[in-house]
Design an enzyme around this catalytic site. Structure first.
Site, PDB file in Angstrom:
ATOM      1  N   ASP A  67    -113.692  53.561  -4.475  1.00 48.08           N
ATOM      2  CA  ASP A  67    -112.717  52.837  -3.663  1.00 48.08           C
ATOM      3  C   ASP A  67    -112.967  52.987  -2.175  1.00 48.08           C
ATOM      4  O   ASP A  67    -113.793  53.788  -1.752  1.00 48.08           O
ATOM      5  CB  ASP A  67    -111.286  53.298  -4.030  1.00 48.08           C
ATOM      6  CG  ASP A  67    -111.169  54.816  -4.151  1.00 48.08           C
ATOM      7  OD1 ASP A  67    -112.091  55.525  -3.687  1.00 48.08           O
ATOM      8  OD2 ASP A  67    -110.173  55.294  -4.706  1.00 48.08           O
ATOM      9  N   ASN A 136     -99.528  60.921  -9.136  1.00 49.87           N
ATOM     10  CA  ASN A 136     -98.850  59.921  -9.976  1.00 49.87           C
ATOM     11  C   ASN A 136     -99.754  59.415 -11.095  1.00 49.87           C
ATOM     12  O   ASN A 136     -99.425  58.444 -11.763  1.00 49.87           O
ATOM     13  CB  ASN A 136     -98.362  58.750  -9.113  1.00 49.87           C
ATOM     14  CG  ASN A 136     -99.516  58.042  -8.391  1.00 49.87           C
ATOM     15  OD1 ASN A 136    -100.678  58.381  -8.599  1.00 49.87           O
ATOM     16  ND2 ASN A 136     -99.185  57.074  -7.556  1.00 49.87           N
ATOM     17  N   HIS A 138    -102.852  58.256 -10.650  1.00 50.76           N
ATOM     18  CA  HIS A 138    -103.822  57.216 -10.293  1.00 50.76           C
ATOM     19  C   HIS A 138    -105.252  57.725 -10.407  1.00 50.76           C
ATOM     20  O   HIS A 138    -105.529  58.909 -10.218  1.00 50.76           O
ATOM     21  CB  HIS A 138    -103.520  56.585  -8.922  1.00 50.76           C
ATOM     22  CG  HIS A 138    -103.821  57.434  -7.730  1.00 50.76           C
ATOM     23  ND1 HIS A 138    -102.988  57.499  -6.638  1.00 50.76           N
ATOM     24  CD2 HIS A 138    -104.859  58.249  -7.425  1.00 50.76           C
ATOM     25  CE1 HIS A 138    -103.507  58.293  -5.719  1.00 50.76           C
ATOM     26  NE2 HIS A 138    -104.638  58.758  -6.184  1.00 50.76           N
ATOM     27  N   GLU A 143    -102.963  52.347  -9.195  1.00 54.03           N
ATOM     28  CA  GLU A 143    -101.637  52.968  -9.148  1.00 54.03           C
ATOM     29  C   GLU A 143    -100.851  52.651 -10.420  1.00 54.03           C
ATOM     30  O   GLU A 143    -101.168  51.685 -11.128  1.00 54.03           O
ATOM     31  CB  GLU A 143    -100.867  52.407  -7.946  1.00 54.03           C
ATOM     32  CG  GLU A 143    -101.523  52.680  -6.594  1.00 54.03           C
ATOM     33  CD  GLU A 143    -101.285  54.077  -6.065  1.00 54.03           C
ATOM     34  OE1 GLU A 143    -101.065  55.008  -6.863  1.00 54.03           O
ATOM     35  OE2 GLU A 143    -101.320  54.249  -4.836  1.00 54.03           O
TER      36      GLU A 143
HETATM   37  C1  F6R Z   1    -110.677  59.015  -4.276  1.00 54.26           C
HETATM   38  C2  F6R Z   1    -109.782  58.517  -5.270  1.00 54.26           C
HETATM   39  C3  F6R Z   1    -108.458  59.097  -5.574  1.00 54.26           C
HETATM   40  C4  F6R Z   1    -108.440  60.624  -5.562  1.00 54.26           C
HETATM   41  C5  F6R Z   1    -107.032  61.145  -5.863  1.00 54.26           C
HETATM   42  C6  F6R Z   1    -106.962  62.654  -5.783  1.00 54.26           C
HETATM   43  O1  F6R Z   1    -111.864  58.235  -4.202  1.00 54.26           O
HETATM   44  O2  F6R Z   1    -110.140  57.556  -5.868  1.00 54.26           O
HETATM   45  O3  F6R Z   1    -108.046  58.635  -6.825  1.00 54.26           O
HETATM   46  O4  F6R Z   1    -109.333  61.104  -6.514  1.00 54.26           O
HETATM   47  O5  F6R Z   1    -106.123  60.599  -4.947  1.00 54.26           O
HETATM   48  O6  F6R Z   1    -107.156  63.052  -4.470  1.00 54.26           O
HETATM   49  P1  F6R Z   1    -107.323  64.573  -4.066  1.00 54.26           P
HETATM   50  O7  F6R Z   1    -108.631  65.022  -4.648  1.00 54.26           O
HETATM   51  O8  F6R Z   1    -107.357  64.571  -2.570  1.00 54.26           O
HETATM   52  O9  F6R Z   1    -106.161  65.316  -4.658  1.00 54.26           O
END
Ligand code: F6R
Length: 243
Positions: A67, A136, A138, A143
């Site tokens: 992403d 959540n 994701h 989401e």
């Molecule tokens: C990042 C991504 C997100 C993160 C998720 C967890 O490329 O796609 O889905 O993996 O938000 O983020 P952290 O590792 O910062 O807790």
């Protein structure tokens, strides 16, 4: 699904890096699906160490990232393009021409997503897709929703995600409110999925995603249907799961 329990963040990073390193060793021209966020930072540092020790060669590796924020220039230090260069690409011998992220600078969402889907199609699925997990549930920026979005799309980030990401920006207003993300099918096309999670804060969602019902309200729960998923998590993130 295989669950690998790590002692702590450092141990999780080492164990997950070893899996990616094995993939590169087995198939030097593999396609790595990569993620950003704080969880994989240690893992990337481990891969850089292995490269510096002469144990890994990235010269034929190709990569696709999950992403990218929409609207951030690539040289903004919060763009995922910047993140990947900072944590991995600039430190190893990967050919930058072989690295791919959605282009957040393209204003026209349809065009940006079509372009990225075409790149993903040309690879036909990553050999290994690294994922973190949001509080959540994701994955990428998929989401919680009523249906699974299958392909690369533009998302309006949820309040909880914007707040979680605020720590990286000067203020709430500076956090981008939209992003381009691989869809669930793009992720599920990977031959292997490696999800990393650490800390007590992830314990509830790890339990819900991997042991609760499969539902688009918890996007990561779809991984229960993938035939080759490895979860590498530390004791804290696994504290609500009976193993
Ligand atoms: C990042 C991504 C997100 C993160 C998720 C967890 O490329 O796609 O889905 O993996 O938000 O983020 P952290 O590792 O910062 O807790």
């Amino acid at each position: 699904m295989r669950i690998i329990k790590a002692k702590d963040y450092a141990d999780m990073s080492k164990k997950a890096a070893a899996i990616i390193a094995a993939q590169i060793t087995m198939k030097p021209d593999c396609v790595l699906g990569l993620a950003t966020g704080s969880t994989p930072e240690g893992l990337y540092a481990e891969l850089v160490k292995m490269y510096e020790a002469g144990e890994l060669d990235f010269s034929n590796v190709q990569s696709v990232n999950l992403d990218e924020y929409k609207g951030l220039p690539r040289d903004n230090d919060q763009s995922y393009y910047y993140f990947m260069n900072h944590h991995l690409f600039s430190h190893v011998n990967i050919d930058k021409a072989n690295t791919n992220l959605p282009d957040g600078t393209i204003e026209d969402s349809e065009e940006a997503c079509a372009q990225y889907n075409a790149i993903l199609d040309s690879f036909g699925g990553a050999d290994i897709q690294l994922l973190g997990i949001g509080h959540n549930g994701h994955i990428g920026f998929n989401e919680p929703a009523d249906t699974f979005e299958l392909l690369t799309h533009c998302v309006d980030l949820q309040e909880s995600t914007i707040k979680a990401n605020q720590r990286f920006f000067a203020s709430y207003d500076d956090v981008p409110k939209q992003a381009y993300t691989m869809g669930i099918k793009n992720i599920m096309d990977a031959k292997m999925v490696l999800l990393v999670a650490n800390g007590e804060g992830k314990a509830d969602i790890v339990k819900e995603a991997f042991f609760g019902p499969v539902t688009p309200q918890v996007p990561a729960s779809i991984l229960q249907l993938h035939k080759n998923v490895v979860l590498v998590a530390d004791e804290a993130a696994l504290s609500k799961v009976e193993l």
